[in-house]
Scaffold this active site. Structure first.
Site, PDB file in Angstrom:
ATOM      1  N   GLY A  18     -34.047  28.636  50.365  1.00 44.21           N
ATOM      2  CA  GLY A  18     -32.800  29.203  50.892  1.00 44.21           C
ATOM      3  C   GLY A  18     -32.128  28.183  51.792  1.00 44.21           C
ATOM      4  O   GLY A  18     -32.789  27.567  52.626  1.00 44.21           O
ATOM      5  N   ASP A 135     -35.483  31.856  59.104  1.00 42.21           N
ATOM      6  CA  ASP A 135     -36.498  32.846  59.498  1.00 42.21           C
ATOM      7  C   ASP A 135     -37.379  32.369  60.650  1.00 42.21           C
ATOM      8  O   ASP A 135     -38.078  33.167  61.269  1.00 42.21           O
ATOM      9  CB  ASP A 135     -37.402  33.182  58.304  1.00 42.21           C
ATOM     10  N   MET A 177     -31.819  39.305  58.089  1.00 41.76           N
ATOM     11  CA  MET A 177     -32.815  38.666  57.232  1.00 41.76           C
ATOM     12  C   MET A 177     -34.122  38.492  57.991  1.00 41.76           C
ATOM     13  O   MET A 177     -34.168  38.617  59.221  1.00 41.76           O
ATOM     14  CB  MET A 177     -32.295  37.343  56.705  1.00 41.76           C
ATOM     15  N   ARG A 273     -24.403  54.698  60.238  1.00 38.39           N
ATOM     16  CA  ARG A 273     -23.895  53.773  59.222  1.00 38.39           C
ATOM     17  C   ARG A 273     -24.713  52.483  59.239  1.00 38.39           C
ATOM     18  O   ARG A 273     -25.351  52.165  60.250  1.00 38.39           O
ATOM     19  CB  ARG A 273     -22.438  53.413  59.501  1.00 38.39           C
ATOM     20  N   ARG A 282     -26.696  32.789  56.884  1.00 38.35           N
ATOM     21  CA  ARG A 282     -27.129  31.473  56.408  1.00 38.35           C
ATOM     22  C   ARG A 282     -25.971  30.496  56.235  1.00 38.35           C
ATOM     23  O   ARG A 282     -26.205  29.298  56.057  1.00 38.35           O
ATOM     24  CB  ARG A 282     -27.843  31.612  55.056  1.00 38.35           C
TER      25      ARG A 282
END
Ligand code: F6P
Length: 350
Positions: A18, A135, A177, A273, A282
């Site tokens: 990623g 991360d 994430m 919501r 990212r």
């Protein structure tokens, strides 16, 4: 100024996995110092391990790296290609490196890309690794670049969501994430004053979360719940976006935020919501912290290559950039210790 050097090398650079903000800053630092100080030559491999596997490359000189310091993404492209899952993958990489006259590789990546680098080093490839991931879950390094940018993006989103949640007396669930590690959720949630933060490292009790949410409404404030995409309810499972596995065996996560909002609405009677931040975390320009970290890692990576210090990953430990064995860095993921989570819990429901 060029140093006296007996051996000019041709060095391949690749970015895998990623993408994250700061990749271009590493490439720039590697090439700038590599050419100006050591006189080495560079070739950019395209799209992660796919590049050396298929011989896909592009020129990479000083002119190619001008102006890329603040740019997100990667000028080399990225992919989640695993050469160990492809027939004769390792032989094909070795052949392509030899054909293109490449003496050494700098692999910039996370657990998967550097896991491949570790195995290739053991099979005789001259490789040095540079850690990256939003991360922040790579071992042996205190921080990875990309993380600070992602946290700041998520924090800004939380700041904005507070005001609209207050206006409508709603719960807003923010899914961030973080597949196996909840560093983004923890830091963004702490920095943004979240009412509850949920991580992959600890299963959560949905009734307890609903209790925190109700308490927050009793104080006349609207709750923001930050949930990492890999978080799981007690006795539950990770919520998947689909059933497909990538070539490293990872599932695509996504959906826990929506599931949680439905549960909270049903249990508290207050509208809930969901906002999924996804790839916004990212993309775009890196923070100053990430640019400096990426630049320092790049400088140390080219020094390691110049020294022939193969099989190493450059890492940030305290404020120093050090070299650690790739095997050590990729042995296990760095997850959030429960005592760090306990620091955040003080603020839940209040
Ligand atoms: O590893 C970084 C990361 O952004 C994870 O947080 C996330 O689960 C994954 O990549 C998503 O990857 P992709 O963009 O390939 O779906």
């Amino acid at each position: 100024m060029l140093q006296e050097d007996e051996r000019i090398m041709r060095i391949g650079v690749l970015t895998g996995g990623g993408d994250c903000p700061g990749l271009n800053a590493v490439i720039r630092a590697v090439v700038r110092k590599g050419v100006a100080t050591y006189g080495h030559e560079f070739v950019g491999f395209r799209d992660g391990w796919k590049g050396p596997l298929e011989g896909l490359s592009r020129p990479l000189g000083i002119a190619d790296v001008r102006g890329i310091l603040p740019r997100g993404g990667t000028i080399l492209g990225s992919s989640r290609t695993n050469p160990f899952k492809i027939e004769n993958g390792v032989e094909r990489i070795k052949d392509n490196l030899a054909e293109q006259g490449v003496d050494a590789l700098i692999a910039i990546g996370g657990e998967d890309t550097l896991g491949v680098a570790t195995k290739l080093f053991e099979l005789g490839v001259h490789v040095v690794g540079v850690p990256k991931t939003i991360d922040n879950d790579l071992g042996a390094t205190d921080y990875t670049f990309g993380f600070d940018t992602a946290v700041n993006i998520a924090m800004e989103a939380i700041d904005r969501l507070h005001t609209t949640a207050e206006s409508h007396h709603r719960t807003l669930v923010v899914e961030v994430m973080g597949r196996h590690a909840g560093w983004i959720a923890l830091h963004a949630g702490l920095a943004g004053g979240a009412n509850v933060i949920l991580l992959p490292e600890r299963q959560f009790d949905v009734d307890q979360v609903a209790g925190y949410v109700e308490k927050r409404f009793q104080h006349q404030y609207a709750p923001i719940v930050v949930v990492a995409e890999g978080a799981q309810p007690l006795d539950g499972q990770m919520v998947l976006a689909n059933q497909e596995l990538d070539s490293f065996g990872h599932v695509r996560l996504g959906g826990i935020g929506q599931w949680l909002a439905e549960q909270l609405e049903a249990k508290t009677g207050k509208e809930a919501r969901t906002v999924v931040l996804g790839h916004i975390q990212r993309g775009g320009t890196p923070t100053a912290f990430d640019r400096v970290l990426a630049t320092r890692l790049g400088l140390q990576a080219i020094d390691a290559v110049n020294d022939g210090d193969w099989g190493k990953m450059v890492a940030m430990q305290s404020t120093d950039i050090v070299r650690v064995p790739l095997a050590e860095a990729t042995r296990e993921l760095k997850t959030v210790p429960l005592e760090r989570y306990a620091e955040a819990e003080v603020f839940f429901g209040s």
